[in-house]
Design a protein around this motif. Sequence first.
Motif, PDB file in Angstrom:
ATOM      1  N   ASP A 109       0.849  -1.183   0.000  1.00  0.00           N
ATOM      2  CA  ASP A 109       0.000   0.000   0.000  1.00  0.00           C
ATOM      3  C   ASP A 109       0.895   1.246   0.000  1.00  0.00           C
ATOM      4  O   ASP A 109       2.130   1.146  -0.007  1.00  0.00           O
ATOM      5  N   GLY A 110       0.286   2.426   0.013  1.00  0.00           N
ATOM      6  CA  GLY A 110       1.055   3.648  -0.101  1.00  0.00           C
ATOM      7  C   GLY A 110       2.099   3.820   0.977  1.00  0.00           C
ATOM      8  O   GLY A 110       3.263   4.162   0.699  1.00  0.00           O
ATOM      9  N   SER A 133       8.913  10.668  -3.482  1.00  0.00           N
ATOM     10  CA  SER A 133       7.697  10.451  -4.260  1.00  0.00           C
ATOM     11  C   SER A 133       8.015   9.845  -5.624  1.00  0.00           C
ATOM     12  O   SER A 133       7.280   8.987  -6.126  1.00  0.00           O
TER      13      SER A 133
END
Length: 272
Positions: free
Chosen positions: A180-181, A227
């Motif tokens: 997941d993130g 990111s």
Amino acid sequence: MRSWDSLTITEQTLMRRAMSQYSLAGSIQHYGTALRWAGAEDAPPPRSYTQDEQLELVPQVAAVALELAELGLVTVQEVQGSFPAASDIILSGMELQEVLVDPANWLWKPSLPHRFNLTSPEAVREHWLNDAYPTADTSALPTWDELSIAQREVLVCAAEASGMLTGPFGIWEDLPAGLDGAERLAWVDRQLTPLLPFVREGWIEVQHCPDPRSDVFTVIPLDGLRSALADPAVRYDGDDWGIGVGCTFTYSGLAIWRGGWSRAWGSRLTFD
């Protein structure tokens, strides 16, 4: 002979490529990077030059290359085989001018109908090589043995021609599927740990390369690494060479590397 510091950035770029026997193609892209690392007012944004931007600079850079050739500081050779050889023809006169003014010879492509390399006489290399590629005092830095294995791997990666961190030929593992993130960011944080200090010091630049058929790249800034590396599309997990995230030494980083770590690495052969 002039001092290295008296040369313009254009001249320094061409001389560095000549002393390393690099191709004429790609020199303008290298020039843009040198402007950016020098903090020049006319430096491009943190990315590669577009083709149109390179074409606009061809007359200016070609004129400098011709002047250096006329001074005997640079030669241009037409490479006959797979690699440069002493038997390659050195261009002169109108033939040299025609090669230098042709924009196609300055643009990098995976395959070119003709390959032209910049070279320089041995006396020029002896005079300027240590100024073009200086070594820095590393006595206050950790020794090679004091660096972690992950740090050493990053440094060697930056020293290599490809310098890929991600992708099929990168030194880093692909992102595991199903994260997941938050888990993805935690994974990326662990990978970035050995790299971040070198980027923060300005010794290593990280670039995203989206297309192996061109020399297009975008610089990933320090605050954008997390990111970017968490994005599977940026990292790339396909089979093509040259796509993904890579790293390279800046001139200051190369001076640090040459100051001691490169010799220590060369004498060890392995990371253990």
